[in-house]
Design an enzyme around this catalytic site. Structure first.
Site, PDB file in Angstrom:
ATOM      1  N   CYS A 179      -7.579  -9.823   1.792  1.00 30.55           N
ATOM      2  CA  CYS A 179      -8.584 -10.231   2.770  1.00 30.55           C
ATOM      3  C   CYS A 179      -8.028  -9.997   4.178  1.00 30.55           C
ATOM      4  CB  CYS A 179      -8.987 -11.685   2.657  1.00 30.55           C
ATOM      5  SG  CYS A 179      -9.563 -12.157   1.036  1.00 30.55           S
TER       6      CYS A 179
ATOM      7  N   ARG B 263      -7.240  -4.327   2.991  1.00 26.07           N
ATOM      8  CA  ARG B 263      -6.738  -5.610   2.489  1.00 26.07           C
ATOM      9  C   ARG B 263      -7.751  -6.327   1.608  1.00 26.07           C
ATOM     10  NH1 ARG B 263      -2.235  -7.303   5.421  1.00 26.07           N
ATOM     11  NH2 ARG B 263      -2.614  -9.292   4.445  1.00 26.07           N
TER      12      ARG B 263
ATOM     13  N   TRP C 175     -11.536  -9.967  -0.459  1.00 24.91           N
ATOM     14  CA  TRP C 175     -11.154  -9.605  -1.825  1.00 24.91           C
ATOM     15  C   TRP C 175     -11.407 -10.868  -2.643  1.00 24.91           C
ATOM     16  CZ3 TRP C 175      -7.701 -11.284  -5.574  1.00 24.91           C
ATOM     17  CH2 TRP C 175      -7.474 -10.402  -6.637  1.00 24.91           C
TER      18      TRP C 175
ATOM     19  N   ASN D 125      -8.119 -16.558   4.494  1.00 25.87           N
ATOM     20  CA  ASN D 125      -7.350 -15.789   3.507  1.00 25.87           C
ATOM     21  C   ASN D 125      -6.483 -16.779   2.738  1.00 25.87           C
ATOM     22  OD1 ASN D 125      -8.359 -13.565   4.797  1.00 25.87           O
ATOM     23  ND2 ASN D 125      -6.411 -12.935   5.712  1.00 25.87           N
ATOM     24  N   GLY D 126      -6.320 -16.562   1.463  1.00 29.33           N
ATOM     25  CA  GLY D 126      -5.489 -17.466   0.666  1.00 29.33           C
ATOM     26  C   GLY D 126      -6.339 -18.166  -0.377  1.00 29.33           C
TER      27      GLY D 126
ATOM     28  N   GLU E 268       6.448   4.080 -12.886  1.00 32.42           N
ATOM     29  CA  GLU E 268       5.804   4.225 -11.583  1.00 32.42           C
ATOM     30  C   GLU E 268       4.735   5.330 -11.638  1.00 32.42           C
ATOM     31  OE1 GLU E 268       5.071   2.876  -9.028  1.00 32.42           O
ATOM     32  OE2 GLU E 268       4.586   4.467  -7.622  1.00 32.42           O
TER      33      GLU E 268
ATOM     34  N   LYS F 184       0.821   4.595 -10.725  1.00 31.32           N
ATOM     35  CA  LYS F 184       0.089   5.299  -9.664  1.00 31.32           C
ATOM     36  C   LYS F 184      -1.151   5.946 -10.251  1.00 31.32           C
ATOM     37  CE  LYS F 184       1.374   4.466  -6.657  1.00 31.32           C
ATOM     38  NZ  LYS F 184       2.433   3.741  -6.016  1.00 31.32           N
TER      39      LYS F 184
ATOM     40  N   GLU G 155      -3.808   3.328 -11.146  1.00 31.40           N
ATOM     41  CA  GLU G 155      -4.258   2.608  -9.963  1.00 31.40           C
ATOM     42  C   GLU G 155      -5.396   3.349  -9.247  1.00 31.40           C
ATOM     43  OE1 GLU G 155      -0.962   2.096  -7.283  1.00 31.40           O
ATOM     44  OE2 GLU G 155      -1.768   0.250  -6.453  1.00 31.40           O
TER      45      GLU G 155
ATOM     46  N   HIS H 223       8.822   4.595 -32.661  1.00 30.34           N
ATOM     47  CA  HIS H 223       8.703   3.223 -33.154  1.00 30.34           C
ATOM     48  C   HIS H 223       7.274   2.695 -33.022  1.00 30.34           C
ATOM     49  CE1 HIS H 223      12.994   3.033 -33.744  1.00 30.34           C
ATOM     50  NE2 HIS H 223      13.151   3.556 -32.528  1.00 30.34           N
TER      51      HIS H 223
ATOM     52  N   LYS I 240      -4.429  -4.143  -0.640  1.00 31.85           N
ATOM     53  CA  LYS I 240      -3.092  -3.691  -0.268  1.00 31.85           C
ATOM     54  C   LYS I 240      -2.019  -4.757  -0.498  1.00 31.85           C
ATOM     55  CE  LYS I 240      -0.013  -0.905   1.460  1.00 31.85           C
ATOM     56  NZ  LYS I 240       0.570   0.052   0.492  1.00 31.85           N
TER      57      LYS I 240
HETATM   58  C1  AGP Z   1       1.656   0.062  -5.453  1.00 30.28           C
HETATM   59  O1  AGP Z   1       1.027   1.286  -5.496  1.00 30.28           O
HETATM   60  C2  AGP Z   1       0.787  -1.083  -5.724  1.00 30.28           C
HETATM   61  N1  AGP Z   1      -0.343  -1.123  -4.860  1.00 30.28           N
HETATM   62  C3  AGP Z   1       1.421  -2.427  -5.939  1.00 30.28           C
HETATM   63  O2  AGP Z   1       1.962  -2.427  -7.223  1.00 30.28           O
HETATM   64  C4  AGP Z   1       2.495  -2.901  -4.928  1.00 30.28           C
HETATM   65  O3  AGP Z   1       3.634  -2.092  -5.027  1.00 30.28           O
HETATM   66  C5  AGP Z   1       2.831  -4.373  -5.220  1.00 30.28           C
HETATM   67  O4  AGP Z   1       1.681  -5.147  -5.118  1.00 30.28           O
HETATM   68  C6  AGP Z   1       3.917  -4.912  -4.342  1.00 30.28           C
HETATM   69  O5  AGP Z   1       3.563  -4.890  -2.992  1.00 30.28           O
HETATM   70  P1  AGP Z   1       4.646  -5.136  -1.879  1.00 30.28           P
HETATM   71  O6  AGP Z   1       5.597  -3.992  -1.934  1.00 30.28           O
HETATM   72  O7  AGP Z   1       3.872  -5.185  -0.599  1.00 30.28           O
HETATM   73  O8  AGP Z   1       5.304  -6.431  -2.192  1.00 30.28           O
END
Ligand code: AGP
Length: 610
Positions: free
Chosen positions: A2, A27, A77, A103-104, A484, A488, A491, A507, A605
């Site tokens: 947010c 955000r 969000w 926010n929160g 990773e 990606k 995501e 396995h 984000k």
């Molecule tokens: C990464 O592509 C993601 N959006 C997510 O996993 C991110 O790395 C994670 O939320 C941690 O965020 P930060 O590095 O701001 O703590």
């Protein structure tokens, strides 16, 4: 998660708020809204406009003559209740004298809603935030500061919030507890925001509130205070940021811009930190003496999502170079298992935003139990950075795309620097130290070489995008790379992408291999190449399509595969170069599928709620 923005001055607030919301949209982007204090004669009142959808939908649908020189806005969000017009912020009391953006999460929202309902208050939304507006409106205090403070005294949870009240037209009151809130100082005008990104075009003179702090913001300035209304007398300072760094410029998306910025970001990360003569590194921000480095018996790395996967790469680097037992753990799980905090363990929190609540709470748990924790953090002055005993800033520059790229690369480099530092006070020889320092110096150029092959990867990505499900596999150093890569891909392409250790295929997961399920395999030139190639044959024998990220000269034994060669570094540093093509595969798959690259569905984000 947010975004909050606020303005008070002599200009028209709506355009400033909308522009600010646009800059914070990464955000949270399921709904947006704003409220202005109308400046007409007679009773000053508040006007609210809010709706589900993007900031541009809000702007397009703004009522005529929606004017005012003070206002607050929000991009959401969803946590409590779906993304609907009613659930969008701002929330108001029944008489619309009070408006709140937040926010929160309010943990005791259900109990507070019940109490308010029992007192005859009609709650119109599903949100936790709405209770704040009612509580402020019902407070008997005769100042807005007192009313906000009263409301917060019965709330459990986290907040960054801003309050506008029709009866106190000269001010906005803001508060912070676990969710960032920044006050920006202009010339006879003032700004508030949850993120610098919304402020930098207007001012770089800012004050960042601490947890438990509130501020009164008028067009002429601001004052800060605690919940008991005693002053904290915080002063504003100038931050050294380039407003252009927050723009996508000629790029179609922030993610694309940020991927291509990696060579320059890596160079910034390494600048002044490499010591060729002693094969060592300089990390002054750790505030640790060589004797203290020597006393470390274990390293525990904590991060979330991609930061956790890079943490796994980091643990590998530390074990390889310093021969200290090291492992990474998801920060989101850590504190719930009542972790044993050891005095001779070095804890490392890794985070781009420095705001991720799970990482922040893990840091607080460690410190509460007397552990030493350092941070690998990108955002200077962020909560995680402030809570740590020392740290290594990532210098990646602002990262806006939800899918993290350049910050992750710099996290890896941060771990390499730390591992060399820890190694050189132990058994890492000067020759080995020099070997790695030289390799690090070459990395920005090698990153550039990999990125230059973007078009080649784009063609591969378009094929992968057609598959509903994919495997990413790797072993030892290659496994976090595969994790990773899968992260990606899922995501931003929304394809089911799962990572396995190559050694684990037989396995169980091998049962899924067929012509419709492609596998992206990470196969560096190392001790495990032969075994990895064996697994590729097993996949090919079951007609599984293969994309192999490998090194020039690696013999894949004639297996039918699309091959992506990356330049060789020193084996310890290979993981980061092998990660880069996987970023581009995800990006081009998502582009091919027509997705919003920077704002993938359901995500945001910075994850500032549990
Ligand atoms: C990464 O592509 C993601 N959006 C997510 O996993 C991110 O790395 C994670 O939320 C941690 O965020 P930060 O590095 O701001 O703590």
């Amino acid at each position: 998660m947010c975004g909050i923005v606020g303005y008070i001055g002599s200009q028209q607030a709506p355009s400033i708020l909308l522009e600010g919301l646009g800059r914070l949209e990464h955000r949270g982007y399921d709904s947006a809204g704003l409220v202005v204090r109308t400046d007409g004669r007679g009773t000053r009142a508040l006007r609210v406009a809010k709706r589900a959808g993007r900031v541009r939908d809000l702007a397009d649908g703004l009522p005529k003559r929606f004017t005012g020189t003070a206002g607050i806005g929000h991009t959401r969000w969803a946590t409590h209740g779906p993304a609907t017009d009613v659930n969008a912020h701002p929330h108001t009391d029944a008489g619309q004298r009070v408006a709140v953006v937040h926010n929160g999460i309010i943990d005791n929202a259900s109990a507070l809603r019940e109490q308010l309902a029992a007192d005859g208050v009609e709650l119109v939304s599903d949100t936790d935030t709405e209770v704040i507006a009612h509580l402020v409106a019902r407070s008997p205090a005769d100042t807005l500061e007192g009313k906000v403070s009263d409301a917060l005294s019965v709330i459990d949870g986290t907040w960054g919030l801003a309050v506008l009240h029709a009866d106190f037209p000269d001010r906005i009151v803001v508060a912070r507890n676990g969710s960032p809130l920044i006050v920006g100082v202009g010339d006879k005008e003032m700004f508030v925001a949850s993120d610098l990104a919304a402020l930098v075009r207007h001012t770089t003179t800012v004050a960042m509130l601490d947890d438990g702090e509130l501020a009164t913001v008028t067009s002429g300035g601001f004052t800060t205070f605690r919940h008991d209304l005693t002053a904290t007398a915080k002063a504003a300072t100038r931050v050294d940021v380039d407003p252009d760094a927050y723009e996508a410029g000629e790029h179609a998306s922030y993610m694309h811009k940020e991927m291509l910025e990696q060579p320059a970001a890596a160079e910034r990360m390494l600048r002044g930190r490499l010591d060729e003569r002693f094969g060592a590194t300089h990390l002054g921000g750790l505030n640790m003496e060589p004797r203290e480095f020597r006393a470390i018996r274990r390293v525990k790395i904590l991060g979330c999502g991609s930061a956790y996967y890079v943490g796994q790469m980091g643990a590998g680097l530390i074990e390889d170079l310093a021969r200290i037992p090291a492992d990474a753990e998801a920060a989101s799980e850590f504190r719930y298992r009542n972790p044993i905090i050891e005095p001779d363990t070095l804890y490392v929190a890794v985070s781009q935003s420095g705001e991720t609540i799970d990482t922040l709470l893990a840091v607080q748990e460690i410190r509460r139990k007397g552990g030493r924790v350092i941070g690998l953090v990108n955002v200077v002055g962020s909560a995680v950075a402030r809570e740590c005993d020392g740290g290594i800033y990532l210098h990646a520059g602002p990262e806006v795309a939800v899918a993290s790229t350049k910050a992750l690369t710099n996290m890896f480099l941060g771990f390499a620097l730390l591992a060399i530092q820890l190694g050189r006070v132990r058994d890492l020889s000067i020759a080995d130290g020099r070997r790695l320092v030289t390799a690090l110096e070459a990395l920005p150029g090698q990153i550039e070489q990999v990125l230059a092959k973007e078009e080649e990867y784009a063609a591969v990505a378009r094929t992968l995008a057609e598959a509903p499900s994919l495997f990413f596999i790797g072993r030892v150093r290659g496994f976090p790379v595969a994790r990773e890569g899968a992260q990606k891909f899922k995501e931003i392409s929304y394809r089911h992408a799962e990572a396995y250790q190559t050694s684990e295929l037989k396995h169980g997961p091998l049962a899924l291999i067929d012509p419709a399920l492609p596998t992206v395999a990470v196969v560096p030139a190392d001790d495990l190449t032969e075994r990895n190639v064996g697994a590729l044959h097993e996949i090919a024998a079951r007609r599984g399509p293969l994309v192999v990220v490998t090194h020039d000269g690696v013999d894949l034994g004639g297996v039918a595969a699309t091959r992506i060669d990356v330049p060789r570094s020193e084996p310890e540093l290979d993981p980061i170069l092998m990660t880069l093509p996987l970023q581009l595969l995800a990006y081009h798959a998502a582009l091919h599928l027509g997705h919003d690259i920077d704002k993938p569905r359901n995500l945001a984000k910075s994850v500032t709620v549990e």
